[in-house]
Enzyme design. Structure first.
Site, PDB file in Angstrom:
ATOM      1  CE  LYS A 189     -55.085  12.085   3.720  1.00 53.01           C
ATOM      2  NZ  LYS A 189     -54.518  10.922   3.202  1.00 53.01           N
TER       3      LYS A 189
HETATM    4  C1  LIG Z   1     -54.802  10.102   2.122  1.00 49.32           C
HETATM    5  C2  LIG Z   1     -53.784   9.096   2.171  1.00 49.32           C
HETATM    6  C3  LIG Z   1     -53.356   8.816   0.689  1.00 49.32           C
HETATM    7  C4  LIG Z   1     -54.162   9.163  -0.507  1.00 49.32           C
HETATM    8  O1  LIG Z   1     -53.904  10.389  -0.612  1.00 49.32           O
HETATM    9  P1  LIG Z   1     -55.079  11.295  -1.739  1.00 49.32           P
HETATM   10  O2  LIG Z   1     -54.566  12.782  -1.496  1.00 49.32           O
HETATM   11  O3  LIG Z   1     -56.538  11.186  -1.176  1.00 49.32           O
HETATM   12  O4  LIG Z   1     -55.005  10.874  -3.044  1.00 49.32           O
HETATM   13  C5  LIG Z   1     -52.601   7.688   0.544  1.00 49.32           C
HETATM   14  N1  LIG Z   1     -51.752   7.236   1.355  1.00 49.32           N
HETATM   15  C6  LIG Z   1     -51.938   7.646   2.847  1.00 49.32           C
HETATM   16  C7  LIG Z   1     -51.163   7.061   3.770  1.00 49.32           C
HETATM   17  C8  LIG Z   1     -53.005   8.439   3.008  1.00 49.32           C
HETATM   18  O5  LIG Z   1     -53.358   8.977   4.333  1.00 49.32           O
END
Ligand SMILES: *Cc1c(COP(=O)(O)O)cnc(C)c1O
Length: 455
Positions: A111
């Site tokens: 993120k």
């Molecule tokens: C947010 C997240 C996901 C999922 O990603 P999306 O874009 O919501 O599908 C997978 N793994 C981790 C560690 C995350 O923080």
């Protein structure tokens, strides 16, 4: 670049407006009117670039004219200067597995890659605005990434809603030990879908939204998607032949970015959607029925999501850009709890995506086996993606997206391999820090009241 809504093609907004709004006025999601497709020559040129240069090229296409290429270049360089590795991400070859590590940013999950850029975009695009109040729902990682990107920023407040007791201890601590006075952590007595629902309701409440000058950084914000497109290109250029990507999936933002990369001309074969027990995307891709059920807590909490918001963007494509049909499907979902895709629509999805469900027992087994075989510790989200890749086979042409550092889920790692994960140095004193957060009932009015009091 003009932007439309998935529920209204007539809408015509520029990047600056859709960035600050987050969600379209009709409740739909923003999409660019056209997607640029690279020629083979252009791809060859992109393949020679460093990560930051590649990011500048790709991101600037979508931000023109609000941010020109020079502006994007300086944003990208600043955003990624606080990553642990100069290339931002790292491709590792472990036996025949291609692992793309995306977790070398300040809060140890992928993120950060988008959020660090968004934080600087706010400073550029929100300059002449009154104070912006950003409200975000998090399943654990978005919140900390947003806090790291927006802490101490002038004229910005950030309200982070996480589901009370449903994220890992380390995820919570990274968020709640931030002592900046523009950051507000709120634990909602509910699950992630409840948090996301409250935020959506607040966005649809025109009066309240205007009053507090509200903005959003959830993965429905298009700017997040464009930053995530970049690493699909980067990974492909490391392999240089048609690839699959296996992506741990919750809100469908990350894997959807891979789909856009494919639409931009990247030679991608299948996008493998890896889910945990919360398998709505698995069900829709395998049966055509989109029907959220109850959220089940799992060992990969950032994927404990049933309403995969970004799926609406794919739906717009699959329904041949018919905005009224999208609106109708979403209406059906709201009124009847589901919608169903036609055979030919489902076929379009399956040409690009496949889906696998990896339950908690499988996840633990993948972590354990991988550690025994290679001495490498996977986080539980990455483990679902690797588990899915194993099921689909053809490892050598598949890139597995590593979305979080295992330290964030050390209880689960301990369960899987009986060992503790050494904290990365920037978090060595985390346990000594003081946590601060408010616990609130799962009620829209309570949250509005809280926000009104704080601003
Ligand atoms: C947010 C997240 C996901 C999922 O990603 P999306 O874009 O919501 O599908 C997978 N793994 C981790 C560690 C995350 O923080």
């Amino acid at each position: 670049m003009n932007y439309i809504s998935t529920r209204n093609k007539q809408l015509n907004l520029d990047f600056g407006s859709i960035f600050l709004r987050g969600l379209a006025p009709d409740g739909g999601l923003f999409l660019p009117e056209k997607i640029k497709k690279f020629s083979k020559d252009e791809l060859n040129k992109l393949g020679k670039l460093k990560y930051n240069e590649l990011a500048t090229e790709i991101i600037s296409i979508f931000c023109y004219p609000n941010l020109d290429k020079n502006k994007v270049k300086s944003i990208v360089e600043k955003a990624y200067s606080n990553f642990e590795i100069s290339d931002v991400v790292e491709m590792k070859k472990i036996d025949d597995i291609n692992l793309l590590e995306l977790y070398h940013g300040p809060t140890l999950a992928f993120k950060d890659i988008a959020m660090q850029v968004l934080g600087l975009m706010y400073s550029e695009l929100g300059l002449n605005q009154k104070t912006i109040n950003i409200v975000v729902a998090t399943s654990g990682d978005t919140g900390s990434a947003a806090i790291a990107a927006l802490r101490d920023k002038k004229n910005i407040n950030l309200f982070v809603l996480h589901p009370h007791k449903k994220i890992s201890n380390i995820q919570r601590k990274i968020m709640t030990t931030c002592d900046s006075n523009n950051i507000f952590n709120i634990a909602v007595k509910g699950n992630f879908d409840d948090c996301q629902n409250i935020v959506k309701q607040m966005f649809n409440d025109e009066q309240f939204r205007e009053k507090i000058n509200m903005s959003g950084v959830n993965s429905i914000n298009w700017a997040r998607i464009i930053c995530q497109i970049v690493y699909y290109f980067y990974a492909y250029f490391k392999i240089s032949s048609k690839v699959n990507f296996s992506v741990p999936t919750g809100n469908f933002g990350d894997v959807y970015a891979g789909y856009i990369a494919k639409k931009m001309g990247l030679p991608v074969d299948k996008l493998i959607v890896a889910t945990n027990e919360n398998d709505i995307l698995c069900r829709v891709i395998n049966s055509g029925e989109y029907r959220p059920s109850k959220v089940k807590p799992s060992l990969s909490p950032s994927m404990d999501i049933q309403v995969a918001s970004n799926f609406e963007r794919l739906l717009f494509d699959v329904l041949s850009n018919d905005d009224q049909k999208v609106a109708k499907s979403m209406q059906n979902l709201k009124e009847n709890g589901f919608f169903k895709l036609e055979k030919d629509e489902l076929k379009k999805i399956r040409e690009n995506f496949s889906a696998e469900k990896i339950n908690d027992a499988d996840t633990l087994r993948v972590i354990k086996d991988f550690f025994i075989n290679y001495g490498f510790i996977l986080d539980p989200h990455t483990a679902t993606a690797l588990g899915a890749a194993y099921k689909v086979k053809n490892n050598s042409k598949t890139v597995v997206l590593g979305t979080a550092h295992p330290y964030k889920f050390l209880e689960t790692i301990k369960l899987a391999i009986g060992k503790n994960v050494v904290p990365p140095k920037q978090f060595s004193d985390l346990s000594k820090k003081i946590e601060k957060f408010e616990i609130i009932d799962n009620k829209l009015e309570d949250l509005k009241k809280y926000i009104r009091e704080k601003i």
